[in-house]
Scaffold this active site. Structure first.
Site, short mmCIF file in Angstrom:
data_model
loop_
_atom_site.label_atom_id
_atom_site.label_comp_id
_atom_site.label_asym_id
_atom_site.label_seq_id
_atom_site.Cartn_x
_atom_site.Cartn_y
_atom_site.Cartn_z
N GLU A 58 11.53 -0.51 -1.80
CA GLU A 58 11.39 -1.94 -2.06
C GLU A 58 12.71 -2.62 -1.76
OE1 GLU A 58 10.01 -2.65 -6.02
OE2 GLU A 58 8.21 -1.40 -5.74
N ILE A 71 8.01 0.17 5.82
CA ILE A 71 6.89 1.11 5.70
C ILE A 71 6.34 1.49 7.09
CG2 ILE A 71 4.71 1.63 4.55
CD1 ILE A 71 7.21 1.01 2.70
N GLU A 87 14.14 8.56 4.44
CA GLU A 87 13.70 9.67 3.58
C GLU A 87 14.86 10.35 2.85
OE1 GLU A 87 10.34 11.97 4.77
OE2 GLU A 87 9.77 10.50 6.29
N GLU A 114 23.91 10.47 1.80
CA GLU A 114 24.56 10.44 0.48
C GLU A 114 23.63 11.01 -0.59
OE1 GLU A 114 24.52 8.00 2.72
OE2 GLU A 114 26.65 8.02 3.28
#
Lengths: 265, 381
Positions: B127, B157, B365, B369
């Site tokens: 988001e 998305i 994905e 980090e």
């Protein structure tokens, strides 16, 4: 419609980095850096065989002469829709010429029930274009070479198109059983699906050695050949020819230099 | 210990490689330039079983192992990273949650057409205010009678706006357990009133892939669209992300291999100072390093996939593979452009596209980090 299709495993010559070197025996080439694929024309023959099977039912039997490593091309043909396979494998088959090769194939195919035997029209490595027609002679069957279309027009009859010079298509009728040597471009070879590949690993590849073929030692290999390989050689440089030495990058520089010098570019 | 692929895996690799070479590579440049989503190639891939590799045949899949899946992804991504991410996001993010958590009815309705490649799958997790911090999810789903009422926004998305995008699984806050958010997965079919797909993003790379922002305004779906248990969303997507990371690693190996192959080819052809530039160690050592890293990245990826196939834990190995492979791809793309010099900066050579396609691998994905956080935590730090 039962079809037998003969497939040969050949070095992958589509890779421009593959270099061909004569080996120390002088009668072969160094194959250590090659990757191997199905002979291009045979790939079309496999597809044509499977298309016929899908349209007219029956079975496709894949036949190969080669070592265990050739299973790769045999399995791929099975993955695309072949039903079973025979691989002729024996050290004594080495150096078989066209005659001996066709005799070997005939020994394996002769006992099968088939309507059509298909081969590719030419092998990309030795380029003889002769095994298919020699095989027809040995099986005492009619044949058509360089076939670009196949249509079943009766119980024992095919209409086939042969590719001639200049794109001409010679249409002829031929009775089955028969031998067809298949030209590239006759169809669009499919890719094997994942499920096809999985199914292929469960299909039988029958391996036949010399004893299984019922042939004698003097009918195969060099002894069974009418033409015997003497040696490979690199053509002698002619007087008018200038052969550029070095790898592609070096020779291209030299070539562009010559073309400029002669005012050709 | 056995490093050989099985005969079946070898044949499969050969098939996908041929397919990629003949059907994808000739189109990749144009698809990138036009931002064209290649429906026809997706259909062909579906026919070969490539769009539902890891799912059982009873659900329309191919029943392949994870190793075969990563083999295929490497080959497809070697040809085009955009198609790689389309296949990757569809299979792992889009379809795995339904496979892991779906009821049989949900699987029949959604997983079967997804695995057959008739639909493309998408997963809405990220988001605007909840990226690496997935727990900060703001999208809510409130139960009103027999319906969930969804409000919120999802961004970046993949596969969410194509003609064959029919459903997206989203994460939403469905309540509070004490002071902890209860995050659940809910299936939202495209076309549901209140569900809007924004125009595609203008991305740095992956131009032939499909990425959108999604918004939900009082979007109502039936109660049975809850996927898995209420509050089970977090656990589910962590599991999905493990598989997704192995898959992204495979994508990265494919892209890095493309960089290597193009670099070696160019280093042989390009002549400067009277010799091919590959004869200079400044170039040849870059290629040597690239080769080494591609090999290592593939080993790490295959190991994680193999562990998954053995039903053993592989979160840590997935993080290793994703981190190393994605950073390998970025380094390889950087060096590939450098080796190509000025030609690497123009679109006439594919390395230009590879460079633009590489960066996202260190982000999507789970950023590099985040992977380092996972690994340092696994070390007890």
């Amino acid at each position: 419609m039962n079809v037998v299709v003969c497939v040969k495993q050949v070095p992958d010559t589509s890779d421009p980095d593959v270099e061909v070197h004569i080996d120390s025996s002088g009668k072969g080439v160094d194959e250590s850096k090659f990757s191997f694929v199905i002979n291009d024309a045979d790939n079309y023959a496999v597809e044509e065989a499977i298309l016929l099977k899908e349209k007219h039912e029956g079975e496709v039997t894949v036949v190969n002469i080669g070592p265990e490593a050739a299973n790769q091309v045999v399995r791929m043909a099975l993955a695309k829709g072949g039903d079973q396979a025979i691989r002729l494998d024996d050290e004594r088959f080495a150096f078989s010429d066209i005659t001996a090769t066709a005799r070997l194939l005939a020994s394996a195919i002769g006992d099968l029930e088939f309507d059509i035997v298909m081969t590719g029209c030419i092998a990309s490595d030795d380029g003889y274009s002769a095994v298919g027609v020699t095989l027809a002679q040995m099986l005492d069957l009619p044949h058509a070479a360089m076939v670009k279309s196949v249509e079943v027009i009766g119980d024992n009859k095919l209409k086939v198109g042969r590719e001639l010079e200049g794109g001409l298509l010679e249409m002829l009728e031929i009775e089955t059983p028969c031998v067809l040597t298949i030209q590239t471009g006759i169809n669009e070879p499919r890719y094997a699906s994942f499920k096809g590949i999985r199914a292929a690993s469960k299909k039988e590849i029958k391996v036949m050695d010399l004893e299984a073929t019922g042939l004698s030692e003097d009918q195969v290999g060099e002894a069974g050949s009418t033409a015997v390989m003497v040696e490979y050689s690199v053509p002698v440089v002619g007087e008018l020819a200038e052969i550029l030495e070095g790898d592609a990058a070096e020779t291209s520089v030299k070539l562009s230099g010559i073309l400029k010098e002669k005012g050709l570019v | 210990m056995d490093y050989d692929l099985t005969e079946e895996q070898e044949l499969f690799k050969q098939m996908v490689r041929e397919f990629a070479l003949e059907e994808i590579i000739p189109r990749a440049e144009e698809m990138d330039e036009e931002g064209e989503f290649p429906y026809d190639i997706i259909t062909k891939m579906a026919d070969l079983g490539l769009m539902g590799l890891p799912f059982p045949e009873e659900y329309g899949g191919s029943g392949a192992d994870m190793v075969s899946f990563v083999i295929a992804l490497e080959e497809i991504s070697r040809a085009d990273a955009s198609l790689g991410i389309t296949m990757e996001a569809h299979t792992t993010l889009g379809s795995l949650p339904i496979y892991y958590e779906g009821t049989d009815e949900q699987k029949q309705k959604w997983l079967v057409p997804l695995a057959k490649g008739e639909m493309l799958g998408a997963f809405g997790l990220t988001e605007p205010e909840a990226g690496s911090d997935a727990g900060a999810t703001r999208t809510t789903a409130e139960l009103d009678g027999d319906e969930w009422v969804i409000n919120g926004t999802k961004c970046f998305i993949t596969n969410s706006g194509t003609e064959i995008s029919k459903v997206v699984t989203i994460t939403a806050v469905t309540g509070m357990t004490g002071d902890k958010k209860e995050i659940s997965n809910i299936l939202v079919p495209h076309g549901t009133p209140g569900f809007t797909v924004a125009p595609p993003y203008r991305k740095m790379g992956w131009h032939a892939s499909d990425t959108h922002e999604l918004s939900f305004n009082d979007c109502r779906v039936p109660r049975e669209n809850l996927l898995g248990t209420r509050g089970g969303g977090f656990r589910c997507f962590l599991k999905v992300l493990d598989a997704g990371r192995v898959a992204i690693a495979a994508l990265a190996v494919g892209l890095a291999r493309a960089c290597l192959e193009e670099s070696v080819k160019y280093a042989r052809e390009r002549v400067q100072f009277g010799r091919p530039i590959g004869k200079f160690q400044g170039v040849s050592f870059k290629c040597a390093d690239m080769f080494m890293e591609v090999e290592l990245a593939r080993e790490a990826t295959l190991k994680a996939a193999w562990l998954a196939d053995q039903d053993r834990p592989y979160s840590r190995e997935a993080a290793v593979a994703k981190l190393f492979a994605s950073e390998t791809a970025m380094r390889a793309a950087n060096d590939a452009v450098q080796i190509h010099g000025g030609y690497g900066y123009i679109e006439d050579y594919p390395v230009c596209r590879y460079f633009r396609d590489a960066k996202i691998l260190e982000i999507g994905e789970g950023t590099s980090e985040v992977q380092r956080i996972i690994l340092s935590r696994s070390l007890g730090l």
